[in-house]
Design a protein around this motif. Sequence first.
Motif, PDB file in Angstrom:
ATOM      1  N   SER A  49       6.863  -6.819   1.116  1.00  0.00           N
ATOM      2  CA  SER A  49       8.089  -6.301   0.502  1.00  0.00           C
ATOM      3  C   SER A  49       8.581  -5.138   1.364  1.00  0.00           C
ATOM      4  O   SER A  49       7.827  -4.573   2.164  1.00  0.00           O
ATOM      5  CB  SER A  49       7.841  -5.850  -0.938  1.00  0.00           C
ATOM      6  N   PRO A  50       9.851  -4.751   1.205  1.00  0.00           N
ATOM      7  CA  PRO A  50      10.436  -3.749   2.112  1.00  0.00           C
ATOM      8  C   PRO A  50       9.746  -2.395   2.128  1.00  0.00           C
ATOM      9  O   PRO A  50       9.834  -1.670   3.126  1.00  0.00           O
ATOM     10  CB  PRO A  50      11.875  -3.620   1.588  1.00  0.00           C
ATOM     11  N   ASP A  51       9.064  -2.022   1.035  1.00  0.00           N
ATOM     12  CA  ASP A  51       8.461  -0.688   0.991  1.00  0.00           C
ATOM     13  C   ASP A  51       7.077  -0.629   1.639  1.00  0.00           C
ATOM     14  O   ASP A  51       6.493   0.446   1.744  1.00  0.00           O
ATOM     15  CB  ASP A  51       8.394  -0.178  -0.447  1.00  0.00           C
ATOM     16  N   TRP A  52       6.545  -1.768   2.071  1.00  0.00           N
ATOM     17  CA  TRP A  52       5.263  -1.739   2.775  1.00  0.00           C
ATOM     18  C   TRP A  52       5.461  -1.188   4.189  1.00  0.00           C
ATOM     19  O   TRP A  52       6.497  -1.415   4.810  1.00  0.00           O
ATOM     20  CB  TRP A  52       4.660  -3.135   2.851  1.00  0.00           C
ATOM     21  N   LYS A  53       4.460  -0.469   4.682  1.00  0.00           N
ATOM     22  CA  LYS A  53       4.547   0.202   5.974  1.00  0.00           C
ATOM     23  C   LYS A  53       3.709  -0.514   7.032  1.00  0.00           C
ATOM     24  O   LYS A  53       2.666  -1.096   6.715  1.00  0.00           O
ATOM     25  CB  LYS A  53       4.076   1.663   5.867  1.00  0.00           C
ATOM     26  N   PRO A  54       4.145  -0.478   8.292  1.00  0.00           N
ATOM     27  CA  PRO A  54       3.351  -1.099   9.358  1.00  0.00           C
ATOM     28  C   PRO A  54       2.051  -0.334   9.586  1.00  0.00           C
ATOM     29  O   PRO A  54       1.961   0.866   9.312  1.00  0.00           O
ATOM     30  CB  PRO A  54       4.271  -1.010  10.574  1.00  0.00           C
ATOM     31  N   GLY A  55       1.049  -1.060  10.089  1.00  0.00           N
ATOM     32  CA  GLY A  55      -0.247  -0.437  10.325  1.00  0.00           C
ATOM     33  C   GLY A  55      -0.209   0.712  11.308  1.00  0.00           C
ATOM     34  O   GLY A  55      -1.124   1.544  11.335  1.00  0.00           O
ATOM     35  N   THR A  56       0.850   0.801  12.085  1.00  0.00           N
ATOM     36  CA  THR A  56       0.956   1.869  13.079  1.00  0.00           C
ATOM     37  C   THR A  56       1.144   3.245  12.452  1.00  0.00           C
ATOM     38  O   THR A  56       1.089   4.251  13.162  1.00  0.00           O
ATOM     39  CB  THR A  56       2.125   1.588  14.029  1.00  0.00           C
ATOM     40  N   VAL A  57       1.365   3.322  11.130  1.00  0.00           N
ATOM     41  CA  VAL A  57       1.500   4.636  10.496  1.00  0.00           C
ATOM     42  C   VAL A  57       0.157   5.347  10.417  1.00  0.00           C
ATOM     43  O   VAL A  57       0.104   6.554  10.172  1.00  0.00           O
ATOM     44  CB  VAL A  57       2.121   4.521   9.084  1.00  0.00           C
ATOM     45  N   LEU A  58      -0.940   4.608  10.628  1.00  0.00           N
ATOM     46  CA  LEU A  58      -2.274   5.201  10.603  1.00  0.00           C
ATOM     47  C   LEU A  58      -2.814   5.325  12.020  1.00  0.00           C
ATOM     48  O   LEU A  58      -2.470   4.533  12.896  1.00  0.00           O
ATOM     49  CB  LEU A  58      -3.226   4.351   9.761  1.00  0.00           C
ATOM     50  N   PRO A  59      -3.668   6.291  12.266  1.00  0.00           N
ATOM     51  CA  PRO A  59      -4.223   6.488  13.609  1.00  0.00           C
ATOM     52  C   PRO A  59      -5.029   5.276  14.062  1.00  0.00           C
ATOM     53  O   PRO A  59      -5.641   4.576  13.253  1.00  0.00           O
ATOM     54  CB  PRO A  59      -5.120   7.721  13.439  1.00  0.00           C
ATOM     55  N   SER A  60      -5.061   5.059  15.354  1.00  0.00           N
ATOM     56  CA  SER A  60      -5.760   3.892  15.906  1.00  0.00           C
ATOM     57  C   SER A  60      -7.246   3.928  15.608  1.00  0.00           C
ATOM     58  O   SER A  60      -7.880   2.896  15.455  1.00  0.00           O
ATOM     59  CB  SER A  60      -5.530   3.800  17.422  1.00  0.00           C
ATOM     60  N   GLY A  61      -7.834   5.114  15.539  1.00  0.00           N
ATOM     61  CA  GLY A  61      -9.253   5.187  15.252  1.00  0.00           C
ATOM     62  C   GLY A  61      -9.590   4.907  13.806  1.00  0.00           C
ATOM     63  O   GLY A  61     -10.756   4.673  13.471  1.00  0.00           O
ATOM     64  N   GLU A  62      -8.594   4.915  12.955  1.00  0.00           N
ATOM     65  CA  GLU A  62      -8.841   4.722  11.527  1.00  0.00           C
ATOM     66  C   GLU A  62      -8.482   3.322  11.057  1.00  0.00           C
ATOM     67  O   GLU A  62      -9.059   2.812  10.103  1.00  0.00           O
ATOM     68  CB  GLU A  62      -8.028   5.743  10.722  1.00  0.00           C
ATOM     69  N   TRP A  63      -7.541   2.695  11.734  1.00  0.00           N
ATOM     70  CA  TRP A  63      -7.036   1.406  11.238  1.00  0.00           C
ATOM     71  C   TRP A  63      -6.980   0.400  12.382  1.00  0.00           C
ATOM     72  O   TRP A  63      -6.373   0.656  13.415  1.00  0.00           O
ATOM     73  CB  TRP A  63      -5.633   1.597  10.646  1.00  0.00           C
ATOM     74  N   ILE A  64      -7.650  -0.732  12.209  1.00  0.00           N
ATOM     75  CA  ILE A  64      -7.622  -1.779  13.232  1.00  0.00           C
ATOM     76  C   ILE A  64      -6.440  -2.706  12.984  1.00  0.00           C
ATOM     77  O   ILE A  64      -5.834  -2.693  11.918  1.00  0.00           O
ATOM     78  CB  ILE A  64      -8.947  -2.571  13.249  1.00  0.00           C
ATOM     79  N   HIS A  65      -6.107  -3.485  13.974  1.00  0.00           N
ATOM     80  CA  HIS A  65      -4.977  -4.423  13.895  1.00  0.00           C
ATOM     81  C   HIS A  65      -3.695  -3.690  13.498  1.00  0.00           C
ATOM     82  O   HIS A  65      -2.921  -4.176  12.667  1.00  0.00           O
ATOM     83  CB  HIS A  65      -5.275  -5.556  12.913  1.00  0.00           C
ATOM     84  N   ARG A  66      -3.476  -2.545  14.103  1.00  0.00           N
ATOM     85  CA  ARG A  66      -2.325  -1.716  13.731  1.00  0.00           C
ATOM     86  C   ARG A  66      -1.009  -2.432  13.988  1.00  0.00           C
ATOM     87  O   ARG A  66      -0.030  -2.236  13.262  1.00  0.00           O
ATOM     88  CB  ARG A  66      -2.361  -0.392  14.513  1.00  0.00           C
ATOM     89  N   GLU A  67      -0.971  -3.265  15.014  1.00  0.00           N
ATOM     90  CA  GLU A  67       0.286  -3.918  15.396  1.00  0.00           C
ATOM     91  C   GLU A  67       0.579  -5.172  14.575  1.00  0.00           C
ATOM     92  O   GLU A  67       1.673  -5.722  14.677  1.00  0.00           O
ATOM     93  CB  GLU A  67       0.234  -4.301  16.889  1.00  0.00           C
ATOM     94  N   SER A  68      -0.369  -5.624  13.791  1.00  0.00           N
ATOM     95  CA  SER A  68      -0.162  -6.892  13.076  1.00  0.00           C
ATOM     96  C   SER A  68      -0.544  -6.782  11.599  1.00  0.00           C
ATOM     97  O   SER A  68      -1.015  -7.742  11.003  1.00  0.00           O
ATOM     98  CB  SER A  68      -0.983  -8.003  13.733  1.00  0.00           C
ATOM     99  N   SER A  69      -0.354  -5.616  11.018  1.00  0.00           N
ATOM    100  CA  SER A  69      -0.722  -5.460   9.618  1.00  0.00           C
ATOM    101  C   SER A  69       0.313  -4.618   8.887  1.00  0.00           C
ATOM    102  O   SER A  69       1.107  -3.884   9.502  1.00  0.00           O
ATOM    103  CB  SER A  69      -2.109  -4.806   9.492  1.00  0.00           C
ATOM    104  N   TRP A  70       0.278  -4.739   7.566  1.00  0.00           N
ATOM    105  CA  TRP A  70       1.178  -3.995   6.688  1.00  0.00           C
ATOM    106  C   TRP A  70       0.359  -3.376   5.568  1.00  0.00           C
ATOM    107  O   TRP A  70      -0.592  -3.977   5.070  1.00  0.00           O
ATOM    108  CB  TRP A  70       2.254  -4.916   6.103  1.00  0.00           C
ATOM    109  N   ILE A  71       0.739  -2.169   5.167  1.00  0.00           N
ATOM    110  CA  ILE A  71      -0.055  -1.405   4.199  1.00  0.00           C
ATOM    111  C   ILE A  71       0.811  -1.061   2.994  1.00  0.00           C
ATOM    112  O   ILE A  71       1.959  -0.636   3.126  1.00  0.00           O
ATOM    113  CB  ILE A  71      -0.606  -0.114   4.838  1.00  0.00           C
ATOM    114  N   ALA A  72       0.238  -1.247   1.806  1.00  0.00           N
ATOM    115  CA  ALA A  72       0.962  -0.956   0.567  1.00  0.00           C
ATOM    116  C   ALA A  72       1.211   0.546   0.448  1.00  0.00           C
ATOM    117  O   ALA A  72       0.328   1.351   0.770  1.00  0.00           O
ATOM    118  CB  ALA A  72       0.162  -1.457  -0.630  1.00  0.00           C
ATOM    119  N   PRO A  73       2.367   0.961  -0.031  1.00  0.00           N
ATOM    120  CA  PRO A  73       2.677   2.394  -0.132  1.00  0.00           C
ATOM    121  C   PRO A  73       1.726   3.135  -1.059  1.00  0.00           C
ATOM    122  O   PRO A  73       1.373   4.299  -0.789  1.00  0.00           O
ATOM    123  CB  PRO A  73       4.109   2.421  -0.655  1.00  0.00           C
ATOM    124  N   TRP A  74       1.305   2.494  -2.150  1.00  0.00           N
ATOM    125  CA  TRP A  74       0.396   3.175  -3.071  1.00  0.00           C
ATOM    126  C   TRP A  74      -0.966   3.425  -2.420  1.00  0.00           C
ATOM    127  O   TRP A  74      -1.642   4.411  -2.736  1.00  0.00           O
ATOM    128  CB  TRP A  74       0.220   2.379  -4.366  1.00  0.00           C
TER     129      TRP A  74
END
Length: 472
Positions: free
Chosen positions: A416-441
């Motif tokens: 949905s539009p309010d989900w954020k791309p994985g790149t909003v998190l640091p690379s050391g904390e989140w894998i697959h940053r370029e191909s993932s989406w994270i719920a705002p909550w």
Amino acid sequence: MEDPALLRRFHAWLQPVPSPQDTARLAFFQDAVIVLDTNVLLSLYEYTAESREEVLAALGQVSDRLWMPYQVGLEFVRGRRSVLESRKRVLGDASKSVNAKLTAARNAIIDAKDTVRAQLQKYARVPADIAALEQLVSVAAVDEHLALYRESFKSYLDMLKSGHDLTPVNVDTADPILPRVADLYDDRVGLQPDDQLLQQRLDEAVAFRFPNQIPPGFKDFDKGTPLKAAGDFLIWEEVIEQAALLPEGGRRVLFVSNDVKEDWYDVSNGKQRPWPALLDEIHRRAGAELRLETPPDFYAGVGMYLNANLADDTFEEIRRVSETFTPPTLDDDGTVVTVRTAGNLVPPGDLPVVAYRSAGLTSPAVRGTMESPTSADRLVQWWLIGVTAQLHRREAAEGEPRVDIAAAVRGGDAPSPDWKPGTVLPSGEWIHRESSWIAPWFLDLLGSAPPVDRGILSALASQQAAENQRPH
């Protein structure tokens, strides 16, 4: 000369058992109104992507003759998620069962080794033999041997998961099947019966037809409420009503269903044939002819008579799904917790805290979220309950509600539009940053969690996203 009355009155009962070789079958594929039962449409969510495309293309060749009873539409719209949840649950249970059985095998081998060692110690007292046995059947050696089976079994189950491109989250966000089914039918969908007509039909089903085992649907008599029990009969009434509106002289209905229970088919004398009572009733009330077919026979007929291009593998998949299809349970009792319902549902007992502990969380801040009564925190509570069960961090309790809440997904499109791309998190904390989406909550949860728990929460969300991953 007209046939004698006895032959005319019981014509439907005197016909031979239908077969795919019937000469009269061609007419049904040429000009009959085609009614697909709910289970046939829901099977589209069971097929692999390639087979589903071929099936939809085949249905496109008869789309101008497809007609959908209102009851089928209602059951289809409501049942889509349940089909996907069922597959997800079955595969998850299979993984859990495999792990449990391999663990039991490991323990049994170790116990067997201990039995042999005890006998060596008692009767032989040969240290070299005992040492050799301990080396041969050490815990590490057993684990190494079983690892081969464990990885092999896991790869097969992972293949089954990745072979399907749909997950329950698709239904809530961007269901790719629903609009295509809608296009197939256009405006050829039945109208909703008014309350008075619906009550009349329910009374007839429950008070008269079901106790007397008049088909269809009497085998569903114990399905709880009259509305749930009478689903097949409501469809049948709409089919008869629609058949009576067809032009005279060519009233044919081809009804396709996975349902081959005894309330649709007469299985006496070792043969299975559609109940003659059904053929008789639709002819008597609507002047129409009826043919029942299962999906394998129907799609084979579409290929035979209409030259639809269906591969052998697709036919095999149609047959397999048809034989194993289980209708979804359309309950409204909140037993499946979703993002939409979580805020209004209070988790039972201390389940949020149990999930908190099983995840290895330790901070008072996250513990406070688990004990909070607010709607927003209930969403987090239910997610943690669901993800710890899904990833086998704990055993789900008997009667525990099923949870379908994802904190993150992997794939090309945001749910949905309010989900954020994985790149909003640091690379050391989140894998697959370029191909993932994270719920705002979930981002809010990470923002309030101290470092000691933030990494655990991120790992849980990432593992869940991998478990639910849609292949591309």
